[in-house]
Design a protein around this motif. Structure first.
Motif, PDB file in Angstrom:
ATOM      1  N   HIS A  45       1.162  -1.120   0.314  1.00  0.00           N
ATOM      2  CA  HIS A  45       0.341   0.101   0.031  1.00  0.00           C
ATOM      3  C   HIS A  45       0.911   1.377   0.084  1.00  0.00           C
ATOM      4  O   HIS A  45       0.607   2.289   0.051  1.00  0.00           O
ATOM      5  CB  HIS A  45      -0.485   0.275   0.851  1.00  0.00           C
ATOM      6  N   LEU A  46       2.280   1.205   0.486  1.00  0.00           N
ATOM      7  CA  LEU A  46       3.397   2.365   0.517  1.00  0.00           C
ATOM      8  C   LEU A  46       3.475   2.111  -0.987  1.00  0.00           C
ATOM      9  O   LEU A  46       4.030   3.670  -1.137  1.00  0.00           O
ATOM     10  CB  LEU A  46       4.069   1.710   0.759  1.00  0.00           C
ATOM     11  N   ILE A  47       3.557   1.922  -2.495  1.00  0.00           N
ATOM     12  CA  ILE A  47       4.612   2.049  -3.264  1.00  0.00           C
ATOM     13  C   ILE A  47       4.262   3.109  -4.048  1.00  0.00           C
ATOM     14  O   ILE A  47       4.431   4.107  -4.245  1.00  0.00           O
ATOM     15  CB  ILE A  47       3.902   0.670  -4.135  1.00  0.00           C
ATOM     16  N   GLU A  48       2.135   3.577  -3.829  1.00  0.00           N
ATOM     17  CA  GLU A  48       1.890   4.732  -4.847  1.00  0.00           C
ATOM     18  C   GLU A  48       2.079   5.921  -4.156  1.00  0.00           C
ATOM     19  O   GLU A  48       3.019   6.918  -4.443  1.00  0.00           O
ATOM     20  CB  GLU A  48       0.491   4.708  -4.739  1.00  0.00           C
ATOM     21  N   PRO A  49       1.894   6.415  -2.336  1.00  0.00           N
ATOM     22  CA  PRO A  49       2.657   7.454  -2.175  1.00  0.00           C
ATOM     23  C   PRO A  49       4.446   7.691  -2.412  1.00  0.00           C
ATOM     24  O   PRO A  49       4.502   8.440  -2.372  1.00  0.00           O
ATOM     25  CB  PRO A  49       2.351   6.844  -0.513  1.00  0.00           C
ATOM     26  N   TYR A  50       4.953   6.200  -1.869  1.00  0.00           N
ATOM     27  CA  TYR A  50       6.332   5.937  -2.456  1.00  0.00           C
ATOM     28  C   TYR A  50       6.815   7.097  -3.580  1.00  0.00           C
ATOM     29  O   TYR A  50       7.402   7.968  -3.762  1.00  0.00           O
ATOM     30  CB  TYR A  50       6.678   5.002  -2.198  1.00  0.00           C
ATOM     31  N   LEU A  51       6.385   6.137  -4.887  1.00  0.00           N
ATOM     32  CA  LEU A  51       6.613   7.020  -5.951  1.00  0.00           C
ATOM     33  C   LEU A  51       5.766   8.269  -6.277  1.00  0.00           C
ATOM     34  O   LEU A  51       6.500   9.139  -7.047  1.00  0.00           O
ATOM     35  CB  LEU A  51       5.253   6.595  -7.019  1.00  0.00           C
ATOM     36  N   GLU A  52       4.494   8.802  -5.662  1.00  0.00           N
ATOM     37  CA  GLU A  52       4.422  10.214  -5.698  1.00  0.00           C
ATOM     38  C   GLU A  52       5.389  11.039  -5.135  1.00  0.00           C
ATOM     39  O   GLU A  52       6.213  11.953  -5.312  1.00  0.00           O
ATOM     40  CB  GLU A  52       3.311  10.677  -4.902  1.00  0.00           C
ATOM     41  N   MET A  53       5.860  10.491  -3.829  1.00  0.00           N
ATOM     42  CA  MET A  53       6.963  11.546  -2.751  1.00  0.00           C
ATOM     43  C   MET A  53       8.918  11.754  -4.127  1.00  0.00           C
ATOM     44  O   MET A  53       9.248  12.227  -4.378  1.00  0.00           O
ATOM     45  CB  MET A  53       7.796  10.738  -1.875  1.00  0.00           C
ATOM     46  N   LEU A  54       9.078   9.969  -4.181  1.00  0.00           N
ATOM     47  CA  LEU A  54      10.112  10.291  -5.314  1.00  0.00           C
ATOM     48  C   LEU A  54       9.667  11.209  -6.594  1.00  0.00           C
ATOM     49  O   LEU A  54      10.940  11.459  -6.774  1.00  0.00           O
ATOM     50  CB  LEU A  54       9.738   8.419  -5.765  1.00  0.00           C
ATOM     51  N   SER A  55       8.994  11.376  -6.974  1.00  0.00           N
ATOM     52  CA  SER A  55       8.494  12.107  -8.455  1.00  0.00           C
ATOM     53  C   SER A  55       9.052  13.505  -7.688  1.00  0.00           C
ATOM     54  O   SER A  55       9.200  14.022  -9.097  1.00  0.00           O
ATOM     55  CB  SER A  55       6.915  11.304  -9.215  1.00  0.00           C
ATOM     56  N   GLU A  56       8.364  13.654  -6.781  1.00  0.00           N
ATOM     57  CA  GLU A  56       8.682  15.060  -6.382  1.00  0.00           C
ATOM     58  C   GLU A  56      10.300  15.590  -6.232  1.00  0.00           C
ATOM     59  O   GLU A  56      10.786  15.900  -6.190  1.00  0.00           O
ATOM     60  CB  GLU A  56       8.033  15.431  -4.864  1.00  0.00           C
TER      61      GLU A  56
END
Ligand code: SF4
Length: 490
Positions: A198-209
């Motif tokens: 469940h952390l993958i999507e929020p992780y990718l969002e933060m990573l993209s930032e």
């Protein structure tokens, strides 16, 4: 083992030496006991008129061993040179005592550091010929002739790459700390998707930032990306759509005009699909890592790698069909359940595929792995040595050459990890990270940005939060780290 230091305070260097030569931890103590009841090491540094002397008194299983090493004081004009010579005599004395006490041949002689090639590079850059450097490695540092040759070839490759780097170039590391499950020997910070998916999507969002912010900063500072490495974890744990988004965000954020190498560490063959390979290739990555570790189904099962040797072959074939011209494959010597014969078979089967890069690791029992919990290295050192000796001969005979290497603590037989390459296919990123030739900007959880000054000597590390959940919450840190990076380049 109890450790006593007399006349010096090189605690770290001596602790490292004990781990390397005796595979034991050291506990620093104060009052030297009068009897020889316990295992201990007394390391002494003393100065005479012309020489400084390191002495090691080692008590092991009730027997006492005393060895010394000395160096000239003359010519010791700088602090750096003094420290070098003091540490050299101390480590050499410990090495000699350990060698006599255990009857063991240490392939890396008295070298304890994790990067033996650094010493060789210093020699080559200070005017040594290949011949004189090789001789000094054997006579002064007691390396076996095989390891001296290995270190020399790897250092020569590194030097070639160094000459091709420009001042304003950097490398970029992007961390994806997720795996579908955890291998038994794994010590990386990597979250199993069953628990942390469940952390993958929020992780990718933060990573993209973070990618966006670091990209703007790099452009502002005039830094061009020479190599990109997406590692983990297992980046191919992401879906094809997620990989596509991630790679697009990298291309949009950074100046990739100077890009010479783009790697995605696919890693586990059970996560590789044609769809993902196509996405990776079409986004510009030409180098991929497909890691079998072993080609024995039984060894893979014992080490909780949920894929088969056939999955490796399938993934390799698919990667070639998708146009990957540089494929790396990782193996590990000394895995539980493996044998010298089994390891030979693994290399023979991989050799038939002729990947451009083949990395031969030695199993290390690192903290954080399930294997390390309550275990000692299962394999006999002599077995692991035989595996690496076979690898050395086999790879040389098949046209591969060593291009980077490093050692770790708690490694079987105190050996090494070596990256092998077919001519001209060495990975720039692997050399740069190992030899600290250029800045590596790291984004993502667990990433450590390593800033390397223009003189190649000034190095500053900036660490991201280690775990995905912490990283997702760490928005403010991107700004403060950007300020640190900016002021380093001023
Ligand atoms: S694939 Fe690599 S990172 Fe993932 S669990 Fe296995 S060893 Fe660890």
């Amino acid at each position: 083992m109890k450790l006593y230091l007399v006349g010096h305070d090189y605690r770290y260097a001596i602790e490292q030496a004990i781990v390397s030569f005796l595979n034991r931890k050291a506990v620093l103590c104060q009052d030297i006991p009068q009897d020889d009841a316990e295992d201990l090491l007394i390391s002494t540094l003393s100065y005479g008129d012309k020489y400084l002397t390191g002495t090691a008194e080692l008590v092991l299983n009730g027997r006492k061993y005393r060895k010394a090493a000395r160096a000239q004081i003359k010519g010791m004009d700088t602090d750096e040179e003094r420290i070098n010579r003091e540490q050299h005599v101390l480590k050499t004395s410990v090495f000699k005592a350990a060698k006599e006490a255990t009857g063991t041949e240490f392939p890396w002689g008295s070298l304890t550091g994790v990067r033996p090639t650094k010493l060789v590079l210093r020699m080559l850059e200070s005017g040594h010929t290949r011949d004189s450097a090789e001789k000094e490695l054997v006579s002064r540092y007691f390396l076996s002739p095989k390891r001296a040759k290995l270190a020399l070839e790897a250092a020569t490759h590194s030097l070639d790459v160094k000459r091709r780097l420009s001042e304003n170039e950097i490398s970029l590391y992007v961390g994806i700390p997720f795996c579908p499950s955890r291998c038994a020997y794994c010590s990386f910070v990597s979250s199993e998707t069953g628990k942390s998916g469940h952390l993958i999507e929020p992780y990718l969002e933060m990573l993209s930032e973070e990618i966006k912010q670091r990209g703007m900063l790099a452009k502002d500072l005039g830094l061009k990306v020479k190599s990109v490495y997406i590692g983990g974890g297992t980046p191919t744990t992401l879906s094809a759509a997620q990989l596509d988004r991630l790679m697009y965000s990298i291309a949009r954020a950074f100046d990739l005009d100077s890009l010479a190498e783009y790697t995605v560490e696919a890693g586990r063959p059970d996560t590789i699909t044609v769809e993902k390979l196509r996405v990776i290739r079409s986004n510009g990555a030409g180098r991929i890592s497909i890691n079998p570790q072993s080609m024995s189904g039984e060894v893979l099962r014992i080490n909780r790698r949920p894929h088969t040797p056939e999955d490796v072959l399938r993934a390799f074939e698919q990667a070639r069909e998708c146009g990957f011209e540089c494929i790396n494959m990782d193996t590990i010597a000394g895995l539980p359940g493996d044998s010298v014969e089994g390891f030979r078979t693994t290399l023979l089967r991989l050799g038939q595929l002729r990947p451009e890069n083949l990395t031969v690791h030695t199993l290390a029992l690192k903290r954080g792995s399930d294997l390390a919990a309550g275990s000692t290295l299962e394999k006999q050192d002599s077995d692991v040595m035989a595996m690496l000796d076979f690898a050395l001969e086999f790879l040389y005979n098949n046209g591969y050459r060593p291009y980077y290497l490093y050692r770790q603590k708690y490694m079987a037989a105190s050996l090494e990890n070596t990256g092998w390459t077919l001519p001209g296919r060495e990975s720039i990123y692997n050399i740069c990270i190992m030899e600290e030739f250029q800045t590596i900007l790291s984004v993502g959880a667990g990433g450590v940005t390593k800033l390397v000054g223009r003189d190649g000597k000034r190095i500053l590390r900036v660490a991201n939060n280690k775990f995905p959940a912490e990283y997702i919450r760490s928005g403010m840190k991107i700004d403060s780290d950007n300020r640190t990076i900016r002021s380093f380049y001023r």
